[in-house]
Design a protein around this motif. Structure first.
Motif, short mmCIF file in Angstrom:
data_model
loop_
_atom_site.label_atom_id
_atom_site.label_comp_id
_atom_site.label_asym_id
_atom_site.label_seq_id
_atom_site.Cartn_x
_atom_site.Cartn_y
_atom_site.Cartn_z
N GLY A 193 42.98 62.06 47.97
CA GLY A 193 41.72 62.24 48.67
C GLY A 193 40.62 61.30 48.24
O GLY A 193 39.54 61.29 48.83
N SER A 194 40.89 60.48 47.21
CA SER A 194 39.86 59.56 46.73
C SER A 194 39.65 58.43 47.71
O SER A 194 40.59 57.93 48.34
CB SER A 194 40.28 58.98 45.37
N SER A 195 38.41 57.98 47.84
CA SER A 195 38.08 56.86 48.73
C SER A 195 37.85 55.58 47.93
O SER A 195 37.39 54.58 48.49
CB SER A 195 36.83 57.19 49.55
N TYR A 196 38.18 55.60 46.65
CA TYR A 196 37.97 54.41 45.81
C TYR A 196 39.18 53.49 45.91
O TYR A 196 40.25 53.78 45.39
CB TYR A 196 37.74 54.81 44.35
N TYR A 197 38.99 52.38 46.59
CA TYR A 197 40.02 51.36 46.75
C TYR A 197 39.44 50.05 46.24
O TYR A 197 38.46 49.55 46.80
CB TYR A 197 40.44 51.21 48.22
N ALA A 198 40.00 49.49 45.17
CA ALA A 198 39.42 48.29 44.59
C ALA A 198 40.41 47.65 43.63
O ALA A 198 41.34 48.29 43.12
CB ALA A 198 38.13 48.62 43.85
N ALA A 199 40.19 46.35 43.40
CA ALA A 199 40.86 45.67 42.30
C ALA A 199 39.95 45.81 41.08
O ALA A 199 38.72 45.65 41.19
CB ALA A 199 41.09 44.20 42.64
N VAL A 200 40.53 46.10 39.93
CA VAL A 200 39.74 46.38 38.72
C VAL A 200 40.23 45.52 37.56
O VAL A 200 41.44 45.47 37.29
CB VAL A 200 39.84 47.88 38.34
N LEU A 201 39.31 44.84 36.91
CA LEU A 201 39.63 44.07 35.71
C LEU A 201 39.56 45.01 34.52
O LEU A 201 38.51 45.58 34.23
CB LEU A 201 38.64 42.91 35.55
N ARG A 202 40.69 45.16 33.83
CA ARG A 202 40.74 46.11 32.72
C ARG A 202 40.07 45.59 31.45
O ARG A 202 39.51 46.36 30.67
CB ARG A 202 42.20 46.45 32.39
N GLY A 203 40.16 44.28 31.24
CA GLY A 203 39.72 43.75 29.95
C GLY A 203 38.48 42.90 30.02
O GLY A 203 37.63 43.04 30.91
N ASP A 204 38.38 41.97 29.08
CA ASP A 204 37.21 41.13 28.89
C ASP A 204 37.21 39.96 29.88
O ASP A 204 38.26 39.35 30.14
CB ASP A 204 37.21 40.61 27.45
N ILE A 205 36.04 39.62 30.40
CA ILE A 205 35.92 38.54 31.38
C ILE A 205 36.33 37.21 30.78
O ILE A 205 37.10 36.44 31.38
CB ILE A 205 34.49 38.47 31.94
N GLU A 206 35.79 36.88 29.58
CA GLU A 206 36.09 35.59 28.96
C GLU A 206 37.59 35.46 28.66
O GLU A 206 38.18 34.39 28.87
CB GLU A 206 35.29 35.43 27.66
N LYS A 207 38.20 36.51 28.22
CA LYS A 207 39.64 36.48 27.93
C LYS A 207 40.43 36.26 29.21
O LYS A 207 41.38 35.46 29.25
CB LYS A 207 40.07 37.78 27.26
N ALA A 208 40.04 36.95 30.28
CA ALA A 208 40.75 36.80 31.56
C ALA A 208 40.61 35.39 32.08
O ALA A 208 41.57 34.81 32.61
CB ALA A 208 40.20 37.80 32.57
N ASN A 209 39.43 34.77 31.91
CA ASN A 209 39.25 33.39 32.37
C ASN A 209 40.08 32.42 31.54
O ASN A 209 40.65 31.46 32.08
CB ASN A 209 37.77 33.00 32.30
N ALA A 210 40.16 32.67 30.23
CA ALA A 210 40.98 31.80 29.38
C ALA A 210 42.45 31.89 29.79
O ALA A 210 43.16 30.87 29.85
CB ALA A 210 40.80 32.19 27.92
N VAL A 211 42.91 33.09 30.08
CA VAL A 211 44.29 33.29 30.52
C VAL A 211 44.53 32.58 31.85
O VAL A 211 45.57 31.92 32.04
CB VAL A 211 44.60 34.79 30.63
N ALA A 212 43.57 32.70 32.77
CA ALA A 212 43.71 32.06 34.09
C ALA A 212 43.80 30.55 33.95
O ALA A 212 44.63 29.90 34.61
CB ALA A 212 42.53 32.45 34.98
N ARG A 213 42.95 29.96 33.10
CA ARG A 213 42.99 28.51 32.90
C ARG A 213 44.32 28.09 32.29
O ARG A 213 44.94 27.11 32.73
CB ARG A 213 41.83 28.07 32.01
N ALA A 214 44.77 28.81 31.28
CA ALA A 214 46.01 28.45 30.60
C ALA A 214 47.21 28.56 31.52
O ALA A 214 48.15 27.75 31.43
CB ALA A 214 46.19 29.34 29.37
#
Length: 226
Positions: A193-214
């Protein structure tokens, strides 16, 4: 010199090779610089240009767009109530016109009490061009020019018309290994019954960007502006 970013068309994410996502304090992702749809005409662009030529075209459109069908159902009920009032007035006259009464009864009987049962047939068989143009067209154009009724029409709104929906669609389509590497979850209802539909980043922004670049992934994350 860096080129200035051009404004985005409605309902479309940026076209740069690196796609940026804004991250809310709760981790909810939205496509950055996304020009969101705001009125029904933007959300229901597949029907907005092809309903007003005739009652038959509107009858076809309500089969494709349920919220538009609800608006037509409301108009159907209004018209049925109007006929009932006209019939009561005709019957209450000192010298009732039996032909007028019979005509009103016939028109009323042709309209079932439930709009879902009668609206399409009403449009196809009983709404003439004069009534359509005088009493229906402007009301429906005004309906298209208004924002959707959030909490009521949500299930019928195109996902890609909002920045949050576009982000969800992107990460839903991304291969699971890449999403896991970035730390992004696609949430489609936190509970029944929830209306919350979204992509969610679980962790740190800087870490996620470093992973994406690598990893050579064409995404970056930025904090949502207040």
């Amino acid at each position: 010199m860096m080129k200035a970013k051009q404004p985005m068309p409605l309902g479309h994410p940026p076209s740069e090779s690196i796609l940026e996502f804004e991250v809310s304090p709760e981790g909810t992702l939205r496509v950055a610089r996304f020009a969101e749809a705001t009125i029904r005409a933007d959300f229901y662009d597949d029907v907005v240009e092809r309903w007003d030529a005739s009652p038959a075209d509107l009858a076809d459109a309500i089969q494709e767009c349920q919220p538009l069908a609800w608006e037509v159902h409301s108009m159907y009920s209004d018209r049925r109530d109007q006929l009932r009032a006209e019939l009561e007035t005709a019957r209450s006259r000192a010298r009732p016109d039996e032909k007028e009464i019979a005509a009103l009864e016939s028109r009323l009987n042709a309209m079932p009490g439930e709009p879902e049962e009668g609206a399409r047939n009403w449009l196809l068989r009983h709404v003439d061009e004069a009534y359509f143009n005088a009493s229906m067209v402007e009301r429906i154009r005004s309906w298209f020019a208004e924002p959707p009724r959030w909490g009521w029409e949500d299930d019928y709104l195109p996902e890609m018309a909002t920045a949050q929906g576009a982000a969800l669609a992107y990460f839903r389509d991304l291969d699971p290994a890449s999403s896991e590497l970035l730390g992004v979850d696609a949430i489609e209802g936190e509970h029944p019954g929830s209306s919350y539909y979204a992509a969610v980043l679980r962790g740190d922004i800087e870490k996620a960007n470093a992973v994406a670049r690598a990893a050579g992934l064409p995404v970056r994350f930025v904090r949502q502006k207040a």
